[in-house]
Scaffold this active site. Structure first.
Site, PDB file in Angstrom:
ATOM      1  N   GLU A  94       0.829  -1.211   0.000  1.00 40.38           N
ATOM      2  CA  GLU A  94       0.000   0.000   0.000  1.00 40.38           C
ATOM      3  C   GLU A  94       0.861   1.257   0.000  1.00 40.38           C
ATOM      4  O   GLU A  94       0.565   2.237  -0.693  1.00 40.38           O
ATOM      5  CB  GLU A  94      -0.954   0.031   1.212  1.00 40.38           C
ATOM      6  CG  GLU A  94      -2.001  -1.071   1.222  1.00 40.38           C
ATOM      7  CD  GLU A  94      -3.096  -0.915   0.164  1.00 40.38           C
ATOM      8  OE1 GLU A  94      -3.129   0.110  -0.543  1.00 40.38           O
ATOM      9  OE2 GLU A  94      -3.918  -1.852   0.036  1.00 40.38           O
ATOM     10  N   ARG A  98       0.761   3.808  -3.244  1.00 34.75           N
ATOM     11  CA  ARG A  98       0.146   5.123  -3.017  1.00 34.75           C
ATOM     12  C   ARG A  98       1.191   6.204  -2.773  1.00 34.75           C
ATOM     13  O   ARG A  98       1.143   7.269  -3.385  1.00 34.75           O
ATOM     14  CB  ARG A  98      -0.820   5.073  -1.824  1.00 34.75           C
ATOM     15  CG  ARG A  98      -1.917   4.044  -2.040  1.00 34.75           C
ATOM     16  CD  ARG A  98      -3.015   4.161  -1.013  1.00 34.75           C
ATOM     17  NE  ARG A  98      -3.749   2.909  -0.897  1.00 34.75           N
ATOM     18  CZ  ARG A  98      -5.014   2.818  -0.547  1.00 34.75           C
ATOM     19  NH1 ARG A  98      -5.704   3.889  -0.268  1.00 34.75           N
ATOM     20  NH2 ARG A  98      -5.610   1.636  -0.460  1.00 34.75           N
ATOM     21  N   ASP A 227      -4.461  -9.824  -8.577  1.00 37.92           N
ATOM     22  CA  ASP A 227      -4.666  -8.822  -9.641  1.00 37.92           C
ATOM     23  C   ASP A 227      -3.450  -8.077 -10.200  1.00 37.92           C
ATOM     24  O   ASP A 227      -3.011  -8.290 -11.335  1.00 37.92           O
ATOM     25  CB  ASP A 227      -5.752  -7.815  -9.207  1.00 37.92           C
ATOM     26  CG  ASP A 227      -5.578  -7.237  -7.796  1.00 37.92           C
ATOM     27  OD1 ASP A 227      -4.533  -7.454  -7.183  1.00 37.92           O
ATOM     28  OD2 ASP A 227      -6.512  -6.559  -7.320  1.00 37.92           O
ATOM     29  N   GLU A 361     -12.027   0.262 -10.570  1.00 35.72           N
ATOM     30  CA  GLU A 361     -11.651  -0.686 -11.639  1.00 35.72           C
ATOM     31  C   GLU A 361     -12.563  -0.683 -12.860  1.00 35.72           C
ATOM     32  O   GLU A 361     -12.087  -0.860 -13.992  1.00 35.72           O
ATOM     33  CB  GLU A 361     -11.559  -2.115 -11.080  1.00 35.72           C
ATOM     34  CG  GLU A 361     -10.407  -2.341 -10.106  1.00 35.72           C
ATOM     35  CD  GLU A 361     -10.638  -1.767  -8.715  1.00 35.72           C
ATOM     36  OE1 GLU A 361     -11.814  -1.487  -8.359  1.00 35.72           O
ATOM     37  OE2 GLU A 361      -9.660  -1.593  -7.956  1.00 35.72           O
ATOM     38  N   THR A 447      -0.623   0.798 -10.375  1.00 36.92           N
ATOM     39  CA  THR A 447      -1.925   0.224 -10.037  1.00 36.92           C
ATOM     40  C   THR A 447      -2.791   1.164  -9.201  1.00 36.92           C
ATOM     41  O   THR A 447      -3.956   0.884  -8.952  1.00 36.92           O
ATOM     42  CB  THR A 447      -1.766  -1.148  -9.348  1.00 36.92           C
ATOM     43  OG1 THR A 447      -3.022  -1.825  -9.395  1.00 36.92           O
ATOM     44  CG2 THR A 447      -1.292  -1.006  -7.911  1.00 36.92           C
TER      45      THR A 447
END
Ligand code: DMJ
Length: 467
Positions: A94, A98, A227, A361, A447
């Site tokens: 994360e 980010r 994913d 998404e 992502t």
């Protein structure tokens, strides 16, 4: 709203960003996220006590939307307050997607040195996560002590595919910008470990033990836990100016196995990607899995054996299925997961899968499909999502997730996720903008939707500021 001459949809997305940002600023400035109903800060344990997730995640969206004042105040906050010298146990994944991703994009777009410096500083803090017998990193890391561990719930003490497999793009850029090869070496080693292992039916299980180097449970998913590993194989190849042949091969081989073992068509004609559990299929698709429509379309151009058209078609079919998952709810927003069994198609059947937390998404896939096909239905579908977000998620104090999208009355979850600003609103804005804003030839999106420039094989520096 309706998609007609009265509204400029890109402008509407910008107004949405302004509402989300202004309220974050008013009620939660400097904290990680906003609680838009209770009008106060929200902190998630994913970032330990690193602060300012919304600010760092939103920097590039503010820049792209030309919200200059807001970008300036965000930059000043980063200069004065963003501090990684804290005693914090964080999620490596994360924080990478980010914070590192957000800082890297802000640097490449604006050229402001502070973002480069902070990205490299944070990258260095993450390095102890790789101190495992195999070099497969821990999921969690205390960035003060350098002690790592895995999620207690993960099968057999494993690290998670979508976590350790989603560091590659950022770490290659950290080496590029710092001149220190260590970052790229760490992620190339992950590839090496994966390539040494036997894969069941050519598929990658979601769990890998960082000490033994063996797979945990044989669960395979193109949604949560799997994913973005697949996404980063493709994007590593694209970001390397198509020189990373290993990434390319791993991607197309994986897609082949996914098609054979996971992709199915419902009796009503909807293509979906199921989950694979030790050879048995669970006919469920997550909202997270919907990113794959855009991924297949983005990868179509390099597909082997004349399969370009087929991969675009696959992207289009996943986009249609995910649109159906929205269209079959009362709120026209998609559930967290939907099923194709027990007589239903593209509908959530379990109460704990009916929520929508402002995820990007489906809109992300519309954006890729629009750019790659220019079929106007993708803009129409994006507009439907704008209308639904405005009707059900917008509240006085920002935007909130919804607990049950099949209900006629909103029960708000009271969280404005940082990815709503970094991804959902950015993808909407791009969907309604011209293709020359962040063109795909020059940029790949991490992502978390943070754009990173393609590293040209013939020039180490020219890629900067190619907006
Ligand atoms: C984001 O943090 C990223 O898109 C990640 O890949 C998956 N989860 C959220 C959004 O849903």
């Amino acid at each position: 709203f309706s998609l007609n001459q009265h509204y400029n949809p890109a402008f509407v997305s910008l107004q949405m960003m302004k509402h989300a940002w202004d309220n974050y600023k008013r009620y939660a400035w400097g904290l990680n996220e906003l609680k838009p109903i209770s009008k106060q800060g929200h902190s998630s344990n994913l970032f330990g006590n690193i602060q300012g997730a919304t600010i760092v995640d939103a920097l590039d969206t503010l820049y792209i939307m030309e919200m200059k004042e807001e970008f300036k105040e965000a930059k000043e906050w980063v200069e004065k307050n963003l501090d990684f010298n804290v005693n914090a146990e964080i999620s490596v994944f994360e924080v990478n997607i980010r914070f590192v991703g957000g800082l890297l994009s802000a640097y490449y777009l604006s050229g402001e040195e502070v973002f480069r410096k902070k990205a490299v500083e944070l990258g260095e803090k993450l390095l102890p996560a790789f101190n495992t017998p195999t070099g497969i990193p821990w999921a969690l890391l205390n960035i003060k002590s350098g002690i790592g561990r895995n999620w207690p719930w993960a099968s057999g003490g494993s690290s998670i595919l979508a976590e350790f497999g989603t560091l590659h793009l950022e770490f290659v850029h950290l080496s590029h910008l710092s001149g220190n090869p260590v970052f790229a070496e760490k992620v190339m080693n992950i590839r090496k470990v994966l390539n040494r292992l036997d894969k069941p039916e050519g598929l990658y299980p979601n769990y890998l033990n960082p000490s033994s180097g063996q797979w945990g449970q044989h669960h395979v998913s193109i949604g949560g836990l799997g994913d973005s590993f697949y996404e980063y194989l493709l994007k590593a190849w694209l970001m390397s100016d198509k020189t990373d042949e290993e990434g390319k091969k791993m991607y197309y081989d994986a897609v082949q196995a996914i098609e054979t073992h996971l992709i199915r068509k419902s009796s009503g004609g909807l293509t979906y990607i199921a989950e694979w559990k030790g050879g048995l299929l669970e006919h469920k698709m997550g909202h997270l899995t919907c990113f794959a429509g855009g991924m297949f379309a983005l990868g179509a151009d390099g597909a082997p054996n004349d399969k370009t058209g087929h991969h675009i078609e696959l992207g289009a079919e996943i986009a249609r299925t995910c649109h159906e998952s929205y269209d079959r709810t009362s709120m026209k927003l998609g559930p967290e997961a939907f099923r194709f069994d027990g007589g239903v198609e593209a509908i959530a059947t379990r109460q704990n899968e009916k929520y929508y937390i402002l995820r990007p998404e489906v809109i992300e896939t519309y954006m890729y499909m629009w750019r790659l096909t220019h079929d106007p239905k993708y803009r129409q579908w994006g507009w439907e999502a704008v209308e639904a977000l405005e009707k059900h998620c917008r509240v006085d104090g920002g935007y909130s997730g919804i607990r049950d999208v099949y209900n006629n009355h909103e029960s708000h979850d009271d969280v404005q996720q940082s990815f709503f600003l970094s991804e959902t609103l950015k993808y909407l804005y791009l969907l309604f903008s011209e293709d020359d804003l962040l063109p795909f030839e020059h940029w790949v999106f991490n992502t978390e939707a943070h754009p990173l420039p393609v590293l040209r094989k013939d020039d180490g520096n020219k890629e900067e500021n190619q907006k």
